[in-house]
Design an enzyme around this catalytic site. Sequence first.
Site, PDB file in Angstrom:
ATOM      1  N   ASN A   1     -19.944  21.110  31.690  1.00 13.69           N
ATOM      2  CA  ASN A   1     -20.186  21.451  33.097  1.00 13.69           C
ATOM      3  C   ASN A   1     -21.029  20.359  33.755  1.00 13.69           C
ATOM      4  O   ASN A   1     -21.387  19.379  33.120  1.00 13.69           O
ATOM      5  CB  ASN A   1     -20.853  22.828  33.197  1.00 13.69           C
ATOM      6  CG  ASN A   1     -22.151  22.858  32.428  1.00 13.69           C
ATOM      7  OD1 ASN A   1     -23.084  22.138  32.733  1.00 13.69           O
ATOM      8  ND2 ASN A   1     -22.204  23.684  31.380  1.00 13.69           N
TER       9      ASN A   1
ATOM     10  N   LYS B   1     -30.332  40.371  30.757  1.00 16.54           N
ATOM     11  CA  LYS B   1     -30.751  39.444  29.696  1.00 16.54           C
ATOM     12  C   LYS B   1     -32.054  39.883  29.029  1.00 16.54           C
ATOM     13  O   LYS B   1     -32.376  39.438  27.942  1.00 16.54           O
ATOM     14  CB  LYS B   1     -30.929  38.046  30.271  1.00 16.54           C
ATOM     15  CG  LYS B   1     -29.725  37.537  31.033  1.00 16.54           C
ATOM     16  CD  LYS B   1     -29.020  36.442  30.299  1.00 16.54           C
ATOM     17  CE  LYS B   1     -27.821  35.963  31.086  1.00 16.54           C
ATOM     18  NZ  LYS B   1     -27.164  34.829  30.496  1.00 16.54           N
TER      19      LYS B   1
ATOM     20  N   PRO C   1     -22.791  32.356  22.038  1.00 19.80           N
ATOM     21  CA  PRO C   1     -23.990  33.206  21.985  1.00 19.80           C
ATOM     22  C   PRO C   1     -24.816  32.993  23.247  1.00 19.80           C
ATOM     23  O   PRO C   1     -24.791  31.906  23.831  1.00 19.80           O
ATOM     24  CB  PRO C   1     -24.746  32.674  20.760  1.00 19.80           C
ATOM     25  CG  PRO C   1     -24.249  31.284  20.569  1.00 19.80           C
ATOM     26  CD  PRO C   1     -22.819  31.280  21.047  1.00 19.80           C
TER      27      PRO C   1
END
Length: 402
Positions: free
Chosen positions: A209, A342, A304
């Site tokens: 990215n 999260k 992950p």
Amino acid sequence: MIQNKRILLIIGGGIAAYKSLDLIRRLREQGAKVQALLTAGGAEFITPLSVSSLTGEKTYSDLFSLTDEAEMGHIRLSRESDLILVAPATADLMAKMAAGLAGDLATTVLLAANVPVMICPSMNVEMWNHPATKRNMNVLRKDGIQVVAPAAGDLACGEVGQGRLADVADIVKAAQFFFDRPGMLTGKKALVTAGPTYEAIDPVRYIANRSSGKQGYAIAAALAATGAEVALISGPTSLAVPFNVHRINVESADQMLESSMAELPADIAVCVAAVADWRAEKAVEHKIKKNGKNPPALKLTTNPDILQTLSKSGKMRPGLVIGFAAETENIVKNGQKKRGKKGCDWIVANDVSPGTETMGGARNSVHLITDKGIESWPEDTKEGVARALAKRISEYFQKEPV
Ligand code: CTP
């Protein structure tokens, strides 16, 4: 506090030298005592008289001035300040500093200095990007010199790019931070993830990215400048290791997770990396060839989540876990959701829509989301955002019962 601090301002020979006059005024407004040293090049752009009118002090410019040398002028000058600020720092001056040359008063003072030095580079974009300047920057950073990175924009030479002297207000903020924060995080260990991850498809291709790593590196540098021991787990970037930061280079999300867990226990975790959410289910051993008409199908699997894993790591969980939320819409709302999902303590939510400078650029505009609410910070350089975050982190630990 910058009040009553003695700053020796070394003015190099670049067109931005005229901005040093404003810098003197702004530093004095904050209560600093400024003494100036004008290099021969600097004196081509501004006069000792205008500098002295603003500092209210004698302006030094000549290594061989007999009266000053009788008092060991260069040694005294390098000892009598709390900070030596070089603005503008030209490519030539930086090269001399990196090589340890001492052919004039400025370089002699810098070589004899036993006080912290902060440089504010300013030059043409090609000079800034030249491998020689990059090499010199690395040397200077390793020597412990603080750097206020140049800004991007129109340059005096007519070209456009990075190389303009940082805004005077940003230089003052960097100096203020330097005096305000020393040692507040001493004894604390921080881990910072930064940069993109590369996920292999085959030996030559990968998924990645646009992250440059700048924001994460700036945070690692600000935490180190605040006294923390910093491990920077970095995906591939072209950035230099910040001073006093231990960098661990990784490529994939799996490696980033493994290296992050290996740094525990830590007091602070700041996950800034733009981790690829997916990777190829199976990275093949040999280069995929074009066989027939159909492109190969790319089967993905989920990577992950490092931030989530750190946030939910039980007894090993760092005391303060901070994530970033890269959003293109409903920035605050999505940031709040991400904080819950999260399990981290704070989220720094930023806008990564096309047209913003966030991905790859030099500036950032963020919202800090905590259990107490939302703070929208004014747009700033990535270094400015990093210093503000390091300040908030040190305040958090000052309030924490030990
Ligand atoms: N992050 C992480 N590991 C991942 C994905 C993200 O540690 N595999 C961290 C990032 O470093 C950042 C935060 O999680 O601190 C949020 O990243 P972001 O890309 O905004 O969110 P995603 O989790 O990827 O969610 P979405 O793509 O739905 O926006």
